[in-house]
Scaffold this motif. Structure first.
Motif, PDB file in Angstrom:
ATOM      1  N   SER A 103      52.649  53.239  89.582  1.00 17.77           N
ATOM      2  CA  SER A 103      52.058  52.162  88.792  1.00 17.77           C
ATOM      3  C   SER A 103      51.771  51.028  89.648  1.00 17.77           C
ATOM      4  O   SER A 103      50.732  50.289  89.424  1.00 17.77           O
ATOM      5  CB  SER A 103      53.193  51.683  87.692  1.00 17.77           C
ATOM      6  N   PHE A 104      52.345  51.014  90.856  1.00 26.12           N
ATOM      7  CA  PHE A 104      52.063  49.807  91.947  1.00 26.12           C
ATOM      8  C   PHE A 104      50.927  50.292  92.690  1.00 26.12           C
ATOM      9  O   PHE A 104      50.034  49.325  93.254  1.00 26.12           O
ATOM     10  CB  PHE A 104      53.365  49.590  92.654  1.00 26.12           C
ATOM     11  N   MET A 105      50.348  51.631  92.977  1.00 25.53           N
ATOM     12  CA  MET A 105      49.399  52.164  93.720  1.00 25.53           C
ATOM     13  C   MET A 105      48.354  51.703  93.179  1.00 25.53           C
ATOM     14  O   MET A 105      47.131  51.775  93.689  1.00 25.53           O
ATOM     15  CB  MET A 105      49.945  53.421  93.909  1.00 25.53           C
ATOM     16  N   PHE A 106      48.092  51.582  91.658  1.00 28.94           N
ATOM     17  CA  PHE A 106      46.909  51.402  90.907  1.00 28.94           C
ATOM     18  C   PHE A 106      47.020  49.707  90.381  1.00 28.94           C
ATOM     19  O   PHE A 106      47.721  49.409  89.656  1.00 28.94           O
ATOM     20  CB  PHE A 106      46.804  52.027  89.641  1.00 28.94           C
ATOM     21  N   PRO A 148      39.746  53.196  76.301  1.00 25.90           N
ATOM     22  CA  PRO A 148      41.202  53.562  76.234  1.00 25.90           C
ATOM     23  C   PRO A 148      42.047  52.668  75.667  1.00 25.90           C
ATOM     24  O   PRO A 148      42.139  51.259  76.315  1.00 25.90           O
ATOM     25  CB  PRO A 148      41.656  53.968  77.476  1.00 25.90           C
ATOM     26  N   LEU A 149      43.024  52.761  74.811  1.00 26.77           N
ATOM     27  CA  LEU A 149      44.044  51.887  74.307  1.00 26.77           C
ATOM     28  C   LEU A 149      44.935  51.400  75.338  1.00 26.77           C
ATOM     29  O   LEU A 149      45.338  50.293  75.268  1.00 26.77           O
ATOM     30  CB  LEU A 149      44.208  52.024  72.881  1.00 26.77           C
ATOM     31  N   ILE A 150      45.681  52.612  75.692  1.00 24.24           N
ATOM     32  CA  ILE A 150      46.666  52.287  76.706  1.00 24.24           C
ATOM     33  C   ILE A 150      46.176  52.200  78.040  1.00 24.24           C
ATOM     34  O   ILE A 150      45.346  53.095  78.472  1.00 24.24           O
ATOM     35  CB  ILE A 150      47.615  53.338  76.575  1.00 24.24           C
ATOM     36  N   GLN A 151      46.466  51.114  78.820  1.00 25.38           N
ATOM     37  CA  GLN A 151      45.806  51.071  80.182  1.00 25.38           C
ATOM     38  C   GLN A 151      46.798  50.679  81.064  1.00 25.38           C
ATOM     39  O   GLN A 151      47.050  49.744  81.873  1.00 25.38           O
ATOM     40  CB  GLN A 151      44.881  49.843  79.934  1.00 25.38           C
ATOM     41  N   GLU A 152      47.921  51.517  81.178  1.00 25.25           N
ATOM     42  CA  GLU A 152      48.980  51.478  82.166  1.00 25.25           C
ATOM     43  C   GLU A 152      49.634  52.883  82.394  1.00 25.25           C
ATOM     44  O   GLU A 152      49.033  53.819  81.736  1.00 25.25           O
ATOM     45  CB  GLU A 152      49.836  50.320  81.647  1.00 25.25           C
ATOM     46  N   VAL A 153      50.695  52.481  83.239  1.00 26.12           N
ATOM     47  CA  VAL A 153      51.278  53.876  83.478  1.00 26.12           C
ATOM     48  C   VAL A 153      52.571  54.207  82.546  1.00 26.12           C
ATOM     49  O   VAL A 153      53.333  53.327  82.565  1.00 26.12           O
ATOM     50  CB  VAL A 153      51.711  54.120  85.021  1.00 26.12           C
TER      51      VAL A 153
END
Length: 343
Positions: A103-106, A148-153
């Motif tokens: 999650s931090f790498m993106f 995309p609705l979800i845009q996270e890890v």
């Protein structure tokens, strides 16, 4: 929600979910993901185009390291434009650690990266693997207005999608293996698949995704316990090349107040080592200064981890140490939420 067809990349890193039981011998063997649709015919009912790839040598999640994190990120980076969402199959033991650091790498992520796995192999009669896999693909494929609705890890396990960097594995036997006590689920699976949109991170699609592939593992986790002695702690904190320490403390961030203990932490900080205060509790937050037993930590420059999990603190520290920031800047950034990992 109106269905839109999405292109989903399924990435197998290793772990229980990718094993099947030989019906004759009863032993577990690696699953052939080229035969995914024939082995899990339910996937044909999904309105998505599913492609698969795998680590060249799938590994047990206990063996995950920085190079594996980079390999995984590069697979996603190299396929980012071609796919609408990514589902990562991963062993459950260290899934929260891997998902947190990813999650931090993106930065400026605009597509879902959903981690999932299982407690039982996919070929087991009572497996939880099929539901976890099918629902993760559905979640990764959700779109609104062609985006995309979800845009996270995220991390999906046993009917709940969590923000990945908020999770901790709490049980090695139950199907409900993960929990996120400081942040509510992003989605819940029942008769209907409900996405809690107010809990989702909002990304700016006009910003280009930035991939960070430099990490530092010069890190130590120290769990404080009653009776911890000076000589042991001196040995730990004096390790050569140590750059960051995650100090797991009691309750809301409390520790011993002995002079030797505080002086040792202060000397370590003065040496340029960053010390993060996180609670040993799986829920709640560090509040340094709330009690006298944490006031001195605040005075000597220990960084508050607030309500971050240990797993997310490791990932965040790996990410920030590679930036070679000054102590004040490091402290300010660590105490600021970057990917929704803390309140």
């Amino acid at each position: 929600m109106k269905k839109e067809i999405s292109n989903i990349l399924l990435i197998y890193t290793g772990g229980t979910i990718g094993m099947i039981k030989d019906p004759e011998s009863g032993t577990l063997k690696a699953f052939n993901f080229n035969e995914l649709l024939s082995n899990i015919p339910e996937l044909k009912l999904l309105d998505h185009n599913i492609s698969t790839t795998s680590f060249e040598e799938p590994i047990d999640s206990s063996d995950m390291n920085i190079q594996h994190y980079i390999n995984l990120v590069e697979i996603i980076e190299n396929n980012y434009e071609e796919y609408d969402g990514f589902v990562v199959l991963h062993g459950s033991d260290t899934m929260s650690y891997t998902a947190s650091v990813i999650s931090f790498m993106f930065e400026n992520l605009t597509k879902p990266i959903i981690f999932t796995g299982s407690q039982l192999p996919i070929g087991d009669l009572r497996t939880d693997a099929k539901e976890n896999l099918i629902t993760s693909i559905q979640l990764a494929g959700f779109k609104r207005n062609h985006h995309p609705l979800i845009q996270e890890v995220g991390l999906y396990f046993e009917y709940k999608l969590y923000r990945a960097n908020r999770t901790t594995k709490i049980n090695s036997e139950h199907f409900e293996a993960f929990e996120s006590l400081n942040f509510p689920p992003l989605a819940e699976s029942g008769v209907n698949l409900k996405i809690n949109e107010t809990n989702l991170l909002k990304s700016n699609r006009r910003k280009k995704v930035i991939v960070h592939k430099e990490l530092s593992d010069d890190i130590l986790i120290v769990k404080i316990f009653p009776g911890i002695n000076r000589s042991t702690l001196e040995q730990l904190l004096g390790i050569k090349n140590l750059r960051g320490i995650i100090l797991e403390t009691f309750g809301s961030g409390n520790t011993k107040t002995d002079d030797w203990f505080i002086d040792l932490l202060k000397e370590t900080i003065n040496r340029g080592v960053h010390i993060i205060n996180v609670t040993q509790c799986i829920g709640g937050s560090v509040e340094m200064g709330k009690y006298a037993t944490s006031e001195k930590l605040k005075e000597i420059g220990v960084i508050s981890g607030k309500d971050i999990t240990t797993e997310a603190a490791v990932g965040k520290m790996m990410y920030l140490l590679a930036k070679n920031l000054g102590p004040n800047v490091f402290k300010t950034i660590f105490e600021t939420s970057l990917r929704g990992e803390m309140n």
